[in-house]
Design a protein around this motif. Sequence first.
Motif, PDB file in Angstrom:
ATOM      1  N   HIS A  93       0.832  -1.206   0.000  1.00  0.00           N
ATOM      2  CA  HIS A  93       0.000   0.000   0.000  1.00  0.00           C
ATOM      3  C   HIS A  93       0.862   1.250   0.000  1.00  0.00           C
ATOM      4  N   LEU A 144       0.396   5.012   1.691  1.00  0.00           N
ATOM      5  CA  LEU A 144      -0.402   5.739   2.683  1.00  0.00           C
ATOM      6  C   LEU A 144      -0.067   7.221   2.651  1.00  0.00           C
ATOM      7  N   LYS A 152      -0.974  10.341   5.029  1.00  0.00           N
ATOM      8  CA  LYS A 152      -1.597  10.758   6.287  1.00  0.00           C
ATOM      9  C   LYS A 152      -1.999  12.228   6.217  1.00  0.00           C
ATOM     10  N   ALA A 167       5.574   4.190  -3.551  1.00  0.00           N
ATOM     11  CA  ALA A 167       5.513   4.019  -2.097  1.00  0.00           C
ATOM     12  C   ALA A 167       6.880   4.250  -1.452  1.00  0.00           C
ATOM     13  N   SER A 171       5.103   7.154   0.481  1.00  0.00           N
ATOM     14  CA  SER A 171       4.203   6.608   1.507  1.00  0.00           C
ATOM     15  C   SER A 171       4.600   7.089   2.897  1.00  0.00           C
ATOM     16  N   CYS A 222       3.902   5.386   5.497  1.00  0.00           N
ATOM     17  CA  CYS A 222       4.018   4.167   6.310  1.00  0.00           C
ATOM     18  C   CYS A 222       5.474   3.709   6.285  1.00  0.00           C
ATOM     19  N   GLY A 281       6.156  -0.677   0.160  1.00  0.00           N
ATOM     20  CA  GLY A 281       4.778  -0.728   0.636  1.00  0.00           C
ATOM     21  C   GLY A 281       4.296  -2.109   1.020  1.00  0.00           C
ATOM     22  N   PHE A 302      -9.656  -1.276   5.396  1.00  0.00           N
ATOM     23  CA  PHE A 302      -8.478  -1.736   4.652  1.00  0.00           C
ATOM     24  C   PHE A 302      -8.655  -3.205   4.272  1.00  0.00           C
ATOM     25  N   HIS A 346      -5.281   5.438   1.661  1.00  0.00           N
ATOM     26  CA  HIS A 346      -4.437   4.382   1.095  1.00  0.00           C
ATOM     27  C   HIS A 346      -4.797   4.088  -0.356  1.00  0.00           C
ATOM     28  N   ILE A 354      -4.118   0.487  -2.383  1.00  0.00           N
ATOM     29  CA  ILE A 354      -3.721  -0.879  -2.024  1.00  0.00           C
ATOM     30  C   ILE A 354      -3.555  -1.705  -3.289  1.00  0.00           C
TER      31      ILE A 354
END
Length: 176
Positions: A74, A76, A78, A122, A126, A128, A135, A149, A172, A174
Motif C-alpha cells: 500500500h 499511505l 496521512k 511508495a 508513503s 508508512c 509498501g 483496509f 491508502h 492498495i
Amino acid sequence: MPAESGLPAGWEVRHSNSKNLPYYFNPETKESRWEPPEGADSDKLKVYMANYHSSRPLAADGAGSYQGKIRCAHLLVKHEGSRRPSSWKEAKITRSKDEAMSIILGHEARIRSGATSLGDLATSESDCSSARKRGDLGFFGKGDMQKEFEDASFALKPGEVSHVVETASGLHLIER
C-alpha cells in the motif's frame, strides 16, 4: 498476558504490522522494544513465543492466498486527522484531509497511467514505514487490519490496485 509468557508484570507481546514481527510493549509506560524486557524468564518466554507468535509454514489454497491470508502493498498518505499524524518523513503532519486526498489522487493517476508503479511510488511517497519495502505489508488474514483496509484488500484480484481507501490511519492505495 498469560502468566506462562515469562514476561515481567505490565509487559505484553504485540505484533508490528509494518515489520510483520512480534515486539514487547508496556502499555503503562508506553515503552516498546524488539528485545525481551529486563526480568523476563527466557525459558518460559521461548516456549510462549514458539506457541503463540511464530509464523507457521504457509500452504497455498489455489486462490493466490495462503490459509486464508493475502499479501498486499500500500501507499499511505496521512493528514492532520490521522490516528498518528507523523511518519518516517515528517515528525508532525499538518496537511488537511483535502490536501491528502489531492496528493493521493495524483499518485493514483500516475499509477493508472503506467507512469510508475505503486511500489516505486511508495518507496518515496508513503507515510508508512513499509515504504522501505515498497509498501509490502506481507501476508495477513481477516481481522489483522482495520476493517476498511481489510474489506478493500480482500475485494481485489491479485495484481489489482484499489481506488482511495480511507481508514483511521489516513488515505491508502492498495495493491494485492
